[in-house]
Write an enzyme that holds these catalytic residues in place. Sequence first.
Site, PDB file in Angstrom:
ATOM      1  N   ALA A 138      31.858  37.312  31.505  1.00 28.51           N
ATOM      2  CA  ALA A 138      32.408  38.510  30.863  1.00 28.51           C
ATOM      3  C   ALA A 138      32.669  39.589  31.902  1.00 28.51           C
ATOM      4  O   ALA A 138      31.949  39.710  32.891  1.00 28.51           O
ATOM      5  CB  ALA A 138      31.438  39.038  29.800  1.00 28.51           C
ATOM      6  N   GLU A 172      31.756  25.946  25.892  1.00 29.99           N
ATOM      7  CA  GLU A 172      32.361  26.139  24.579  1.00 29.99           C
ATOM      8  C   GLU A 172      33.030  27.500  24.564  1.00 29.99           C
ATOM      9  O   GLU A 172      32.509  28.459  25.132  1.00 29.99           O
ATOM     10  CB  GLU A 172      31.298  26.107  23.481  1.00 29.99           C
ATOM     11  CG  GLU A 172      31.117  24.760  22.849  1.00 29.99           C
ATOM     12  CD  GLU A 172      29.883  24.070  23.390  1.00 29.99           C
ATOM     13  OE1 GLU A 172      28.991  24.793  23.885  1.00 29.99           O
ATOM     14  OE2 GLU A 172      29.828  22.830  23.361  1.00 29.99           O
ATOM     15  N   ASN A 179      40.169  32.414  21.798  1.00 30.31           N
ATOM     16  CA  ASN A 179      39.927  33.157  23.048  1.00 30.31           C
ATOM     17  C   ASN A 179      40.807  32.603  24.186  1.00 30.31           C
ATOM     18  O   ASN A 179      40.359  31.872  25.066  1.00 30.31           O
ATOM     19  CB  ASN A 179      38.445  33.084  23.427  1.00 30.31           C
ATOM     20  CG  ASN A 179      38.083  34.041  24.536  1.00 30.31           C
ATOM     21  OD1 ASN A 179      38.961  34.572  25.222  1.00 30.31           O
ATOM     22  ND2 ASN A 179      36.800  34.264  24.733  1.00 30.31           N
ATOM     23  N   TYR A 238      39.735  29.296  32.595  1.00 33.16           N
ATOM     24  CA  TYR A 238      39.184  27.995  33.001  1.00 33.16           C
ATOM     25  C   TYR A 238      40.293  26.985  33.309  1.00 33.16           C
ATOM     26  O   TYR A 238      40.122  26.129  34.187  1.00 33.16           O
ATOM     27  CB  TYR A 238      38.209  27.477  31.944  1.00 33.16           C
ATOM     28  CG  TYR A 238      36.897  28.222  32.017  1.00 33.16           C
ATOM     29  CD1 TYR A 238      36.013  27.980  33.064  1.00 33.16           C
ATOM     30  CD2 TYR A 238      36.567  29.199  31.096  1.00 33.16           C
ATOM     31  CE1 TYR A 238      34.830  28.678  33.180  1.00 33.16           C
ATOM     32  CE2 TYR A 238      35.382  29.912  31.202  1.00 33.16           C
ATOM     33  CZ  TYR A 238      34.517  29.642  32.246  1.00 33.16           C
ATOM     34  OH  TYR A 238      33.349  30.344  32.378  1.00 33.16           O
TER      35      TYR A 238
HETATM   36  C1  LIG Z   1      37.723  36.017  29.836  1.00 34.95           C
HETATM   37  C2  LIG Z   1      37.475  37.186  30.805  1.00 34.95           C
HETATM   38  C3  LIG Z   1      36.107  37.013  31.443  1.00 34.95           C
HETATM   39  C4  LIG Z   1      38.564  37.167  31.896  1.00 34.95           C
HETATM   40  O1  LIG Z   1      38.192  38.127  32.888  1.00 34.95           O
HETATM   41  P1  LIG Z   1      39.296  38.866  33.797  1.00 34.95           P
HETATM   42  O2  LIG Z   1      38.592  39.515  34.913  1.00 34.95           O
HETATM   43  O3  LIG Z   1      40.143  39.732  32.949  1.00 34.95           O
HETATM   44  O4  LIG Z   1      40.147  37.615  34.313  1.00 34.95           O
HETATM   45  P2  LIG Z   1      41.069  37.564  35.619  1.00 34.95           P
HETATM   46  O5  LIG Z   1      41.766  38.873  35.799  1.00 34.95           O
HETATM   47  O6  LIG Z   1      40.274  37.048  36.744  1.00 34.95           O
HETATM   48  O7  LIG Z   1      42.146  36.476  35.189  1.00 34.95           O
HETATM   49  C5  LIG Z   1      42.007  35.116  35.585  1.00 34.95           C
HETATM   50  C6  LIG Z   1      42.897  34.264  34.678  1.00 34.95           C
HETATM   51  O8  LIG Z   1      42.433  34.319  33.335  1.00 34.95           O
HETATM   52  C7  LIG Z   1      43.545  34.284  32.433  1.00 34.95           C
HETATM   53  N1  LIG Z   1      43.540  35.519  31.651  1.00 34.95           N
HETATM   54  C8  LIG Z   1      42.782  36.613  31.876  1.00 34.95           C
HETATM   55  N2  LIG Z   1      43.018  37.542  30.911  1.00 34.95           N
HETATM   56  C9  LIG Z   1      43.950  36.998  30.093  1.00 34.95           C
HETATM   57  C10 LIG Z   1      44.589  37.463  28.897  1.00 34.95           C
HETATM   58  N3  LIG Z   1      44.317  38.669  28.365  1.00 34.95           N
HETATM   59  N4  LIG Z   1      45.478  36.635  28.287  1.00 34.95           N
HETATM   60  C11 LIG Z   1      45.764  35.423  28.789  1.00 34.95           C
HETATM   61  N5  LIG Z   1      45.179  34.928  29.931  1.00 34.95           N
HETATM   62  C12 LIG Z   1      44.288  35.721  30.561  1.00 34.95           C
HETATM   63  C13 LIG Z   1      44.779  34.160  33.282  1.00 34.95           C
HETATM   64  O9  LIG Z   1      45.080  32.790  33.430  1.00 34.95           O
HETATM   65  C14 LIG Z   1      44.319  34.742  34.596  1.00 34.95           C
HETATM   66  O10 LIG Z   1      45.015  34.231  35.706  1.00 34.95           O
HETATM   67  P3  LIG Z   1      46.425  34.894  36.151  1.00 34.95           P
HETATM   68  O11 LIG Z   1      46.203  36.366  36.177  1.00 34.95           O
HETATM   69  O12 LIG Z   1      46.659  34.313  37.488  1.00 34.95           O
HETATM   70  O13 LIG Z   1      47.378  34.455  35.122  1.00 34.95           O
HETATM   71  C15 LIG Z   1      37.554  38.565  30.071  1.00 34.95           C
HETATM   72  O14 LIG Z   1      38.741  38.592  29.307  1.00 34.95           O
HETATM   73  C16 LIG Z   1      36.376  38.860  29.146  1.00 34.95           C
HETATM   74  O15 LIG Z   1      35.366  39.403  29.575  1.00 34.95           O
HETATM   75  N6  LIG Z   1      36.498  38.530  27.859  1.00 34.95           N
HETATM   76  C17 LIG Z   1      35.418  38.845  26.893  1.00 34.95           C
HETATM   77  C18 LIG Z   1      34.230  37.942  27.062  1.00 34.95           C
HETATM   78  C19 LIG Z   1      34.580  36.496  26.792  1.00 34.95           C
HETATM   79  O16 LIG Z   1      35.313  36.187  25.852  1.00 34.95           O
HETATM   80  N7  LIG Z   1      34.033  35.604  27.604  1.00 34.95           N
HETATM   81  C20 LIG Z   1      34.280  34.178  27.516  1.00 34.95           C
HETATM   82  C21 LIG Z   1      33.238  33.486  26.720  1.00 34.95           C
HETATM   83  S1  LIG Z   1      33.491  31.708  26.793  1.00 34.95           S
END
Ligand SMILES: CC(C)(COP(=O)(O)OP(=O)(O)OC[C@H]1O[C@@H](n2cnc3c(N)ncnc32)[C@H](O)[C@@H]1OP(=O)(O)O)[C@@H](O)C(=O)NCCC(=O)NCCS
Length: 150
Positions: free
Chosen positions: A72, A105, A110, A117
């Site tokens: 997260a 999972e 999401n 991943y």
């Molecule tokens: C999932 C999460 C950790 C991603 O973190 P982040 O720092 O924003 O991700 P990054 O900026 O490193 O992005 C890496 C890749 O993730 C994907 N991604 C990130 N945010 C995205 C969005 N809003 N929509 C679609 N793809 C997304 C993309 O593929 C991205 O690669 P790219 O920028 O080269 O296309 C963040 O959205 C989060 O904290 N979500 C809430 C918690 C959660 O759901 N955790 C997962 C539980 S399984």
Amino acid sequence: MKELRLALIEEAGLADVVELELDCGLKTGGVKRFLGLLPDPRTILLGAFTDRLVGFFSGQVILDELQVDNVAVRPEWRCQGIGHRLVEAALEAARLRGALTAVLEVRASNFAAQNLYRRFGFSVAGRRAGYYSSPVEDALTMTGRIRVKT
Ligand SMILES: CC(C)(COP(=O)(O)OP(=O)(O)OC[C@H]1O[C@@H](n2cnc3c(N)ncnc32)[C@H](O)[C@@H]1OP(=O)(O)O)[C@@H](O)C(=O)NCCC(=O)NCCS
């Protein structure tokens, strides 16, 4: 972006992890759950820090498999590559501990986490109906091979 540092999270940082989980709308087992996990050498609990904790990854290496618990990033810090850096570092830490594959999972809706991943070659291996509550939703099981960094 302010300078970002990745480091293992220690006991003193656990309250911040729980606060971040709540900030991200995630369920939390509280500090107590992490206190139980932290002394276990199989646990990987990695933080992304600026002047504070802005993201974290948690998982456990069980034999040759990394079981991902969570990743997260605080809402205001998203889409800047922090999630990518955390997963990359966690996979490398897991590889060094003998993990060959990883499993997780994720909520079926999401897409951000699923895409994150997928960027590491993970793919959907199955679906678990009604796995999540509040709101009830299916989970997708994703698996991936842990590759040597090139
Ligand atoms: C999932 C999460 C950790 C991603 O973190 P982040 O720092 O924003 O991700 P990054 O900026 O490193 O992005 C890496 C890749 O993730 C994907 N991604 C990130 N945010 C995205 C969005 N809003 N929509 C679609 N793809 C997304 C993309 O593929 C991205 O690669 P790219 O920028 O080269 O296309 C963040 O959205 C989060 O904290 N979500 C809430 C918690 C959660 O759901 N955790 C997962 C539980 S399984």
